[in-house]
Design an enzyme around this catalytic site. Structure first.
Site, PDB file in Angstrom:
ATOM      1  N   LYS A 162       0.822  -1.195   0.000  1.00 27.14           N
ATOM      2  CA  LYS A 162       0.000   0.000   0.000  1.00 27.14           C
ATOM      3  C   LYS A 162       0.865   1.257   0.000  1.00 27.14           C
ATOM      4  CE  LYS A 162      -1.741  -1.647   3.681  1.00 27.14           C
ATOM      5  NZ  LYS A 162      -2.482  -1.932   4.927  1.00 27.14           N
ATOM      6  N   GLY A 204      -7.820   2.788  10.872  1.00 30.21           N
ATOM      7  CA  GLY A 204      -8.373   1.485  10.516  1.00 30.21           C
ATOM      8  C   GLY A 204      -8.424   1.184   9.033  1.00 30.21           C
ATOM      9  N   THR A 205      -7.750   1.995   8.225  1.00 31.46           N
ATOM     10  CA  THR A 205      -7.799   1.756   6.775  1.00 31.46           C
ATOM     11  C   THR A 205      -7.200   0.401   6.400  1.00 31.46           C
ATOM     12  OG1 THR A 205      -5.740   3.019   6.538  1.00 31.46           O
ATOM     13  CG2 THR A 205      -7.799   4.179   6.103  1.00 31.46           C
ATOM     14  N   GLY A 206      -6.064   0.063   7.002  1.00 25.85           N
ATOM     15  CA  GLY A 206      -5.427  -1.211   6.675  1.00 25.85           C
ATOM     16  C   GLY A 206      -6.273  -2.396   7.102  1.00 25.85           C
ATOM     17  N   CYS A 207      -6.873  -2.308   8.274  1.00 30.61           N
ATOM     18  CA  CYS A 207      -7.759  -3.375   8.759  1.00 30.61           C
ATOM     19  C   CYS A 207      -8.941  -3.555   7.812  1.00 30.61           C
ATOM     20  CB  CYS A 207      -8.276  -3.042  10.158  1.00 30.61           C
ATOM     21  SG  CYS A 207      -7.010  -2.742  11.399  1.00 30.61           S
ATOM     22  N   THR A 225      -8.548   8.382   8.781  1.00 29.57           N
ATOM     23  CA  THR A 225      -7.956   7.198   8.166  1.00 29.57           C
ATOM     24  C   THR A 225      -7.670   6.073   9.160  1.00 29.57           C
ATOM     25  OG1 THR A 225      -5.760   8.213   8.392  1.00 29.57           O
ATOM     26  CG2 THR A 225      -6.907   8.513   6.283  1.00 29.57           C
TER      27      THR A 225
END
Length: 267
Positions: A174, A209-212, A207
């Site tokens: 990412k 928690g975007t990866g989760c 943003t």
């Protein structure tokens, strides 16, 4: 049978990341979600104030309980705390028929707080990634996993290949931590093929928690039987929408909007 998926991760008391974000995402993607909690955190949009690891025997018991009763079709991991917790997860997943494993190598919180111990990184590289179908590091995490600096698109491609050699088939790097102010570019290395996912960069602090959420959406789509590329592209659309329609909650890095994909937000 209704698609079922599991998240193995920490609990975020602020509700924006961790198992809370994963379960919300599963629900929005019409997948029944379950969880095995690795740690309880005291956190909000501003900081992680405390982390309490769940006892190893309780983590193992959660995993065993899920395995004896549900038809799980995909599983993802998030914050795994330390070597002992990772080893427990690895020992179970080796023998469970839970479908593809998606690893979100959570290491650092948005505010900069470390979320795993130093020794855990080696265990992730050597024991967890060889079991994984997909890994979804951001650039700082990829630098740790690939053991190299990443300062360009060429570096991203090289690092992805190094991470893939650890045993995972698909690497999604990412680009949200890159210095490009106009675009967000994610690099996907899927087996021997690769492609870039490019979206306009959104100037926002919402943003958390975007990866989760991104990895949970991939997990949900795979649980429904989607192809890897379809799951990845769907997740990119889902998280872009979640960031584009902020909720404005909290005073720090606010959570993404998990129901932003619904029609009422698209009008």
């Amino acid at each position: 049978m209704f698609p079922q998926a599991v998240t193995i991760a920490g609990s975020d008391s602020g509700g924006g990341a961790g198992i809370q974000a994963d379960i919300k995402t599963f629900q929005e993607r019409r997948v029944f979600g379950m969880s095995a909690i690795t740690a309880i955190t005291a956190q909000n949009t501003q900081a992680v104030e405390a982390i309490h690891p769940v006892p190893i025997d309780i983590l193992a018991a959660q995993l065993d309980a899920l395995n004896t009763d549900f038809a799980i079709k995909a599983v993802k991991t998030g914050m795994l705390v330390d070597e002992a917790h990772i080893a427990t997860v690895v020992s179970k997943l080796k023998y469970f028929d839970w479908g593809p494993l998606i690893v979100d190598p959570v290491m650092i919180a948005k505010g900069g707080a470390p979320l795993v111990s130093e020794g855990a990184i080696t265990t992730i590289r050597q024991a967890l990634l060889p079991l994984a179908s997909i890994v979804t590091p951001n650039i700082p995490e990829a630098e740790v996993l690939a053991e190299m600096p990443i300062e360009s698109a060429t570096h991203m491609e090289k690092a992805a290949k190094k991470i893939q050699k650890l045993g995972v088939k698909t690497v999604i790097m990412k680009g949200d931590h890159s210095e490009d102010k106009q675009e967000s570019r994610d690099y996907v290395l899927d087996g021997e093929t690769s492609f870039w996912l490019t979206t306009k960069r959104i100037d926002t602090k919402q943003t958390h928690g975007t990866g989760c959420t991104f990895s949970a959406c991939i997990t949900a789509e795979l649980a429904k039987g989607a192809s890897t590329e379809y799951a990845i592209r769907t997740a990119k659309t889902f998280i872009t929408s979640a960031i584009s329609h902020p909720l404005g909650i909290g005073h720090g890095h606010g959570p993404t909007n998990h129901w932003a994909h619904r029609k009422e937000f698209q009008q």
